[in-house]
Design an enzyme around this catalytic site. Structure first.
Site, PDB file in Angstrom:
ATOM      1  N   LYS A 125       6.342   7.368   3.117  1.00 17.86           N
ATOM      2  CA  LYS A 125       6.003   6.561   4.294  1.00 17.86           C
ATOM      3  C   LYS A 125       7.262   6.273   5.103  1.00 17.86           C
ATOM      4  CE  LYS A 125       1.859   4.607   2.239  1.00 17.86           C
ATOM      5  NZ  LYS A 125       1.238   3.576   1.415  1.00 17.86           N
TER       6      LYS A 125
ATOM      7  N   GLN B 289       2.265  -2.273  -0.719  1.00 17.67           N
ATOM      8  CA  GLN B 289       1.787  -1.112  -1.474  1.00 17.67           C
ATOM      9  C   GLN B 289       0.949  -1.557  -2.671  1.00 17.67           C
ATOM     10  OE1 GLN B 289       2.229   2.231  -0.632  1.00 17.67           O
ATOM     11  NE2 GLN B 289       0.831   2.585  -2.337  1.00 17.67           N
TER      12      GLN B 289
ATOM     13  N   ASP C 229      -2.887  -1.509   7.293  1.00 17.78           N
ATOM     14  CA  ASP C 229      -3.800  -0.874   6.345  1.00 17.78           C
ATOM     15  C   ASP C 229      -5.268  -1.127   6.705  1.00 17.78           C
ATOM     16  OD1 ASP C 229      -2.846   0.755   4.354  1.00 17.78           O
ATOM     17  OD2 ASP C 229      -2.198  -0.893   3.052  1.00 17.78           O
TER      18      ASP C 229
END
Ligand code: NAD
Length: 281
Positions: A52, A96, A119
């Protein structure tokens, strides 16, 4: 059969985003920023976060990774999120997953400002997506959606069958295809006759986590099949779709690896840029 090349599609999307970041920098004299919080030393999470960060740098975003050990207190993480919520240089925050057991995942998700929730997991974004309003959309289903649209632009009236009803994949995928006027069936572990459901589909999205669950004779001729699954087996990494068999009937199919996976990260960058743009209005 069209082999849907997710690597190529992701590279094209990153190129487009890079161009957009250059334009935003010229207009606002600043660039979108992505901050990732990584807790613990799980190897897959470390690899995801590294990828990422690398992709974010490649398109010109400001990126930062904040690392905590496994035993970090929940309070420390929540306070850091609060601090990032107030930081104007941070457009998007991602924690995460998975998290250590002593940290409440939902509390973490709900502490991130909906406007920085890249997200798309915050209940406000989930609600906005299902109501058809502007929202951050979870990255994997967004990537699937963009791949489907590459094969077929007009999805009006298509019958879509989603296999798996997770909050991460199946449910947001349903919303995205409903918005495109598909007739969507969402199936799961208690569905009575999954094969019969799949045989009705013009589009199948499989997000289950069972190696090669979707068989060749579950797919009628001309179906677009998107395989989200990533399963470690003795044969290596395979998806939730029996690739060799399904490729005989499908109109288009994503490989695993090299299909949905690369699009997930590219969509995270896209979401970060969208959050930045909304914050400038
Ligand atoms: P999950 O475990 O949260 O959900 C799985 C879903 O599958 C559940 O809704 C369950 O009801 C359904 N299911 C289980 N057994 C079934 C059966 N026999 N028939 C029909 N449905 C069944 O999983 P998830 O987080 O959505 O992930 C699914 C897969 O996608 C996993 O392999 C995961 O590794 C992969 N994944 C890939 C990416 C990517 O970027 N490509 C991202 C996230 C997840």
């Amino acid at each position: 059969m069209i082999l849907i090349d997710g690597k190529k599609a992701a590279a094209e999307l990153r190129e487009k985003l890079k161009h957009e970041v250059t334009q935003l920098k010229a207009k606002y004299n600043k660039v979108p920023g992505l901050t990732v919080i990584l807790i613990g030393d799980l190897t897959p999470s470390q690899i995801y976060v590294r990828n990422k960060e690398k992709s974010a740098n490649e398109v010109g975003l400001k990126s930062e990774v904040i690392k905590y050990p496994d035993e970090v207190e929940e309070k420390t993480v929540l306070e850091k999120i609060e601090e990032l919520n107030k930081d104007e240089t941070v457009s998007g925050i991602l924690v995460q997953l998975p998290l250590p057991k002593h940290i409440d995942k939902q509390k973490v998700i709900e502490t991130i400002l909906p406007s920085k929730d890249v997200d798309g997991f915050h209940p406000m974004n989930v609600g906005n997506l299902s109501s058809g309003y502007e929202s951050s959309v979870p990255c994997t289903p967004l990537g699937c959606y963009l791949l489907i649209k590459k094969v077929e632009h007009n999805l009006n009236g298509k019958k879509a069958v989603i296999v798996g009803r997770s909050n991460l994949n199946g449910k947001p995928m349903t919303q995205l295809l409903l918005k495109e006027n598909c007739t969507v069936t969402i199936t799961h572990s208690k569905t009575k006759d999954l094969k019969a459901e799949c045989l009705e589909a013009d589009i199948i999205v499989a997000a289950v986590g069972i190696p090669e669950l979707v068989k060749g004779d579950w797919v009628k001729k001309g179906t677009i099949v998107i395989d989200v699954g990533i399963n470690k087996t003795d044969k290596g990494i395979v998806g939730d779709v029996d690739f060799n068999e399904v490729s005989k009937n499908a109109k288009a199919l994503t490989p695993v690896p090299g299909g949905v996976g690369p699009m997930t990260i590219a969509c995270l960058l896209k979401n970060t840029i969208e959050c930045f743009k909304r914050s400038q209005i």
